[in-house]
Design a protein around this motif. Sequence first.
Motif, PDB file in Angstrom:
ATOM      1  N   TRP A  39     -29.309  25.132 -34.206  1.00  0.00           N
ATOM      2  CA  TRP A  39     -28.321  26.212 -34.351  1.00  0.00           C
ATOM      3  C   TRP A  39     -27.359  25.875 -35.471  1.00  0.00           C
ATOM      4  CZ3 TRP A  39     -28.923  30.746 -31.913  1.00  0.00           C
ATOM      5  CH2 TRP A  39     -29.747  30.774 -30.775  1.00  0.00           C
ATOM      6  N   ASP A  48     -29.902  30.827 -35.205  1.00  0.00           N
ATOM      7  CA  ASP A  48     -31.050  29.978 -34.876  1.00  0.00           C
ATOM      8  C   ASP A  48     -31.844  29.708 -36.165  1.00  0.00           C
ATOM      9  OD1 ASP A  48     -33.381  28.796 -34.034  1.00  0.00           O
ATOM     10  OD2 ASP A  48     -33.729  30.163 -32.361  1.00  0.00           O
ATOM     11  N   CYS A  86     -30.393  21.248 -30.076  1.00  0.00           N
ATOM     12  CA  CYS A  86     -30.200  21.536 -28.652  1.00  0.00           C
ATOM     13  C   CYS A  86     -31.522  21.686 -27.914  1.00  0.00           C
ATOM     14  CB  CYS A  86     -29.454  22.854 -28.489  1.00  0.00           C
ATOM     15  SG  CYS A  86     -27.954  22.939 -29.433  1.00  0.00           S
ATOM     16  N   GLU A  87     -31.443  21.418 -26.592  1.00  0.00           N
ATOM     17  CA  GLU A  87     -32.581  21.755 -25.733  1.00  0.00           C
ATOM     18  C   GLU A  87     -32.772  23.256 -25.828  1.00  0.00           C
ATOM     19  OE1 GLU A  87     -32.718  19.927 -21.454  1.00  0.00           O
ATOM     20  OE2 GLU A  87     -30.676  20.385 -22.013  1.00  0.00           O
ATOM     21  N   ARG A  88     -33.999  23.698 -25.978  1.00  0.00           N
ATOM     22  CA  ARG A  88     -34.256  25.145 -26.073  1.00  0.00           C
ATOM     23  C   ARG A  88     -34.104  25.803 -24.697  1.00  0.00           C
ATOM     24  NH1 ARG A  88     -34.822  29.028 -29.775  1.00  0.00           N
ATOM     25  NH2 ARG A  88     -36.066  27.765 -31.178  1.00  0.00           N
ATOM     26  N   SER A  89     -34.562  25.091 -23.645  1.00  0.00           N
ATOM     27  CA  SER A  89     -34.467  25.688 -22.304  1.00  0.00           C
ATOM     28  C   SER A  89     -33.605  24.797 -21.417  1.00  0.00           C
ATOM     29  CB  SER A  89     -35.870  25.875 -21.729  1.00  0.00           C
ATOM     30  OG  SER A  89     -36.558  24.658 -21.794  1.00  0.00           O
ATOM     31  N   LYS A  92     -29.780  23.622 -21.945  1.00  0.00           N
ATOM     32  CA  LYS A  92     -29.498  23.869 -23.377  1.00  0.00           C
ATOM     33  C   LYS A  92     -28.475  22.874 -23.928  1.00  0.00           C
ATOM     34  CE  LYS A  92     -30.682  28.776 -23.466  1.00  0.00           C
ATOM     35  NZ  LYS A  92     -31.399  28.942 -22.248  1.00  0.00           N
TER      36      LYS A  92
END
Length: 337
Positions: A39, A48, A86-89, A92
């Motif tokens: 991001w 993004d 960042c973690e996508r899911s 996050k």
Amino acid sequence: MSILPKTRRALKHLFFGETALPEEFTVGIVEPQTEIALWLHGMGTPVDVTYRYSTACSDPFVLCLPFEEGRAPAGKDRDRLSLKFCERSGQKRVLGEIGLTWKETIPAAGSEFFLFVPRNAKNDCLPKLQLYAHYLLHAYKQWATVNTSGVTMSSLHRRAAMVSFIRPHPVMLGSIQDELGGNIFPMNIMGDLGNDRFGFALKDSRRAAHLVERTGRIALSSVPLSHSSIAFKFAAHHFRQSVDWNELPFATKPSSTFHIPVPVFALRVRELEVEKIHKIGSHTFFVARILSDERFSEAPGLNVIHGYYQAWRLRGRPADLKASRAQDGFNKCGHYE
Ligand SMILES: Cc1cc2nc3c(=O)[nH]c(=O)nc-3n(C[C@H](O)[C@H](O)[C@H](O)COP(=O)(O)O)c2cc1C
């Protein structure tokens, strides 16, 4: 037997636990990776840029972000940006952050390719104390070993490069061919730049960079995890002027547009035509247009991530982490140690 190695191992375990992993850690991931999102902050709503970003050089450490013409930040706003990994899911969580300082712009039709150097770097993959212990060990190793790579990064640039490898880097075999000869070598400093553009960086002091400059085209083959050791073995090809295609340990087939030999095992083949050649420091950065993109398999491809991120991925799972370490060794040399 001397107790020195045992003491060293015990101390290492005390400070680093299971996190003393190779910096360059191999894992299998189906392309395109979806576990890490990038991001861009500092221009209003975060953007993004996961699939619009490439590293452009190691020394200095330089990142490339494309902007559509007229939509790029100007003046001081260019130095207020930061990139969050960042973690996508899941939760996050932010796992790393690089503050950016604008360095220069590569203009191209319809886009502007902004090059940034790090202003600061933050890594959240490991607890602070453990991270600083790693940095200290790293600094000691730098000091104690003879540097033959010709790359002398500052501590900030090195830490930023570590953060950049939170995003899985797919490893590809780059093939080039013209009437003077051909070569095939591993590459992973690269990324999609949007609008059918692709960026990649090659060390200026190696032959591979100059071969791509000469031919102006390259075919990138994604490597299945099962063929990882070939990619590592072929690192030596970065030094070679050419290879004999008939002596490779695998069959090749011609790429669809340029008819450059590519491995038959390739999961995906992209053919690129070079548009911009930009010499930065240790590396030359190439911006190329994607002319064809063929996918042959959805099997996991060879990717490189940073060891800190692998420790985070498998936190609380020591047996899996140990197994992944053995697998990493196998991926690199084709046998278990
Ligand atoms: C998996 C893999 C990916 C690589 N990717 C790149 C790359 O993108 N650009 C590059 O200039 N060199 C790349 N190399 C080459 C290495 O950076 C390095 O130059 C080579 O292994 C020789 O080692 P040395 O530079 O430490 O002497 C890669 C090597 C491997 C094994």
